[in-house]
Design a protein around this motif. Structure first.
Motif, PDB file in Angstrom:
ATOM      1  N   ILE A  85      66.294  17.783  30.023  1.00 63.01           N
ATOM      2  CA  ILE A  85      66.163  18.001  28.584  1.00 63.01           C
ATOM      3  C   ILE A  85      64.704  17.856  28.142  1.00 63.01           C
ATOM      4  O   ILE A  85      64.217  18.619  27.302  1.00 63.01           O
ATOM      5  N   GLU A 129      62.969  20.958  29.045  1.00 58.14           N
ATOM      6  CA  GLU A 129      63.374  22.012  28.114  1.00 58.14           C
ATOM      7  C   GLU A 129      62.606  21.903  26.806  1.00 58.14           C
ATOM      8  O   GLU A 129      62.134  22.911  26.258  1.00 58.14           O
ATOM      9  N   LEU A 184      70.096  21.413  20.273  1.00 59.15           N
ATOM     10  CA  LEU A 184      70.682  20.326  21.079  1.00 59.15           C
ATOM     11  C   LEU A 184      71.955  19.798  20.421  1.00 59.15           C
ATOM     12  O   LEU A 184      72.942  19.492  21.093  1.00 59.15           O
ATOM     13  N   VAL A 222      74.789  18.211  23.163  1.00 64.02           N
ATOM     14  CA  VAL A 222      74.094  17.414  24.180  1.00 64.02           C
ATOM     15  C   VAL A 222      74.089  15.949  23.741  1.00 64.02           C
ATOM     16  O   VAL A 222      73.662  15.633  22.625  1.00 64.02           O
TER      17      VAL A 222
END
Length: 559
Positions: free
Chosen positions: A209, A212, A230, A235
């Protein structure tokens, strides 16, 4: 009718219990102080109050927090409002229970309690201090004063020892590494300590993450969009080590915090707590970073590309989602006052004007420059701009600069120590007053120097000739090929820290991300002063205000 006579058995005693660390609650501190209070009340025929909360567990008295916000504050308020009757007793183990503050503050607190008609008892030695006793035996105040001074000096010494211990711990880390033990367990949310390997390691799904976030930011996405995505994908948010509460959703502030932290490239920045003696506010200030303490989650090139994007001025409000209409959007500033420059449309033409002057604020003169003139100067002179651009600093040059700054910082710390001793030894003298003023100046200088050191050390391993060359080539391609404004702006922001417009000298001053040198290219306008054509000079303080302005002013200018 006469008021009822108050008997000793009706006199209330309030047992105030305090200790500094939560760990002491698991020991004997609470039990010891409680038993002493019960025994004194029983021996002296006092009624021990059980209704008012008189415990400050894990609250420090070093800077008077317990007297400002703790249970002691509640007691003082109750005394002031008359809920606690005059003649009542305040039972404390020692004077250091109510204050470890400086002598003036702690003595003032003690005097206020006594003047309110409360008798203060120190249970360790059984001494009782009341207004009547001090009127009768004024010399007893010396016992109180000595105890308060002892308490304060003890806390000052403990604070110094803790600071010295942290410094030694950090020095061992730099010289010998982790040696199989974690330097800190308060790690970033995507990193954990592994007992099996005796090292820090990435949490794979969380590190993905982080990567990302950086990749999407590098490609031009904003933190709001990343956070929203997100959340939409469901997430899970992260909790850090310990019992910290997990956020219920991703926030833009947290995404930005990750992007601006040095931890994603493995650098740990410890902090030290500073206290403002005037406002009593506490703040955490960064210390010198420790490089490569953590495993890196992102590569250095991506990290610094994102860092450069976030360090320039982005569009806000209703314009945040609009593509830039100017190739210099977010990186252009006024040579006169240092404030950001804005676009102003007038008829068939678009002008660049200092935002401060455009708002008719004091401190700057309205001098509009046609935007097409500025863009043409950059595009037509693109080859010259790149040919003459600085090529960056290699590691040796950075190490030399870091070494010089570190020597300056060490000298400043030595001066501060000498000045502190002078102030303590010459208290109240003109020399001490002058030394105190000088100490504040050196503290600010040291703070600025340490920030420069952090920045240089963070960039030392990432400012490579290859990455500089790639960015310069990208700028030349974008300017020479007449790439659209949005695309060109993205490339310029990645390579250029700021461009300063100087209408009177007919110049555009360029400061690159990779160098402290300033490069100028001509851009003649109607404001150009021909009489100065052979005297063009770089207006340092206005061009790059970080050299002459405070951090708050720099932030205001960047905005």
């Amino acid at each position: 009718m006469d008021a009822p006579v108050r008997t000793e058995s009706q006199t209330k005693a309030y047992s105030y219990i305090r200790f500094s660390t939560p760990q002491q609650a698991a020991g004997t501190s609470l039990e010891r102080q409680t038993e002493k209070a019960k025994k004194y009340a029983l021996d002296h025929g006092l009624t021990l109050d059980t209704e008012m909360d008189m415990t400050d567990l894990g609250v420090s008295a070093f800077r008077g927090k317990n007297a400002r916000t703790g249970a002691l504050r509640s007691f003082l308020d109750a005394v002031e409002k008359g809920y606690v009757a005059q003649g009542s007793y305040l039972l404390i183990e020692n004077m250091d229970r109510i204050s470890r503050d400086g002598i003036l503050a702690s003595q003032g607190l003690f005097s206020m309690i006594i003047s309110s008609g409360i008798t203060v008892v120190t249970l360790t030695n059984g001494e009782a201090y009341s207004k009547e006793r001090l009127d009768r035996e004024p010399e007893a105040i010396f016992l109180v004063t000595l105890e308060l001074i002892r308490a304060n000096k003890e806390s000052v010494r403990k604070s110094q020892l803790i600071g010295d211990a942290k410094a030694r711990k950090k020095k061992r880390l730099i010289e010998h590494g982790l040696e199989g033990k974690p330097y800190t367990r308060q790690t970033p949310a995507w990193i954990r300590w592994s007992e099996s390997t005796a090292s820090y390691e990435l949490i794979p799904e969380r590190a993905d993450i982080v990567r990302e976030m950086f990749q999407r930011t590098a490609e031009g996405e904003g933190v709001e969009r990343i956070a929203r995505d997100l959340n939409e994908r469901g997430v899970p948010t992260w909790s850090r080590s310990g019992n910290q509460r997990t956020a219920d959703h991703w926030r833009t502030s947290y995404v930005r915090k990750v992007l601006t932290s040095t931890a994603p490239i493995g650098t740990f920045t410890p902090h030290t707590t500073k206290h403002d003696e005037t406002t009593r506010a506490r703040r955490d200030e960064p210390m010198d970073p420790v490089e490569k303490l953590f495993p890196a989650a992102v590569d250095a090139d991506t990290y610094w590309r994102v860092h450069r994007k976030l360090s320039t001025t982005a569009a806000r409000g209703r314009n945040a989602k609009q593509p830039p209409k100017s190739i210099v959007s977010g990186i252009v500033f006024c040579a006169t006052c240092g404030h950001a420059v804005t676009r102003v449309a007038k008829g068939d033409y678009v002008y660049l004007v200092c935002s401060r002057a455009n708002m008719r604020a004091d401190g700057c003169t309205y001098k509009a420059m046609r935007y097409d003139t500025v863009e043409s100067a950059l595009r037509e002179r693109a080859h010259q701009l790149i040919k003459e651009a600085p090529r960056g600093q290699n590691t040796a040059a950075l190490e030399k600069k870091i070494s010089a700054l570190q020597n300056n910082a060490d000298g400043a710390e030595s001066q501060m120590s000498d000045l502190a001793e002078l102030i303590a030894g010459e208290r109240g003298s003109p020399e001490a007053t002058a030394a105190r003023k000088r100490l504040r100046e050196i503290e600010q200088y040291l703070k600025d120097t340490q920030k420069q050191l952090r920045d240089l050390r963070a960039q030392r391993d990432t400012l490579t000739t290859a990455s500089v060359r790639d960015r310069l080539k990208a700028v030349e391609r974008a300017l020479s090929s007449n790439t659209d404004a949005g695309g060109t702006n993205a490339v310029l922001r990645d390579a250029i820290r700021r461009i300063v417009l100087d209408p009177e000298q007919g110049m555009l001053w360029v400061r690159w991300h990779h160098s402290d040198e300033t490069q100028g290219i001509t851009c003649i306008t109607r404001h150009y002063k021909w009489k100065d054509m052979h005297e063009a000079r770089e207006p340092v303080s206005a061009l790059f205000p970080e050299r002459a302005m405070s951090a708050n002013q720099i932030q205001e200018t960047a905005g």
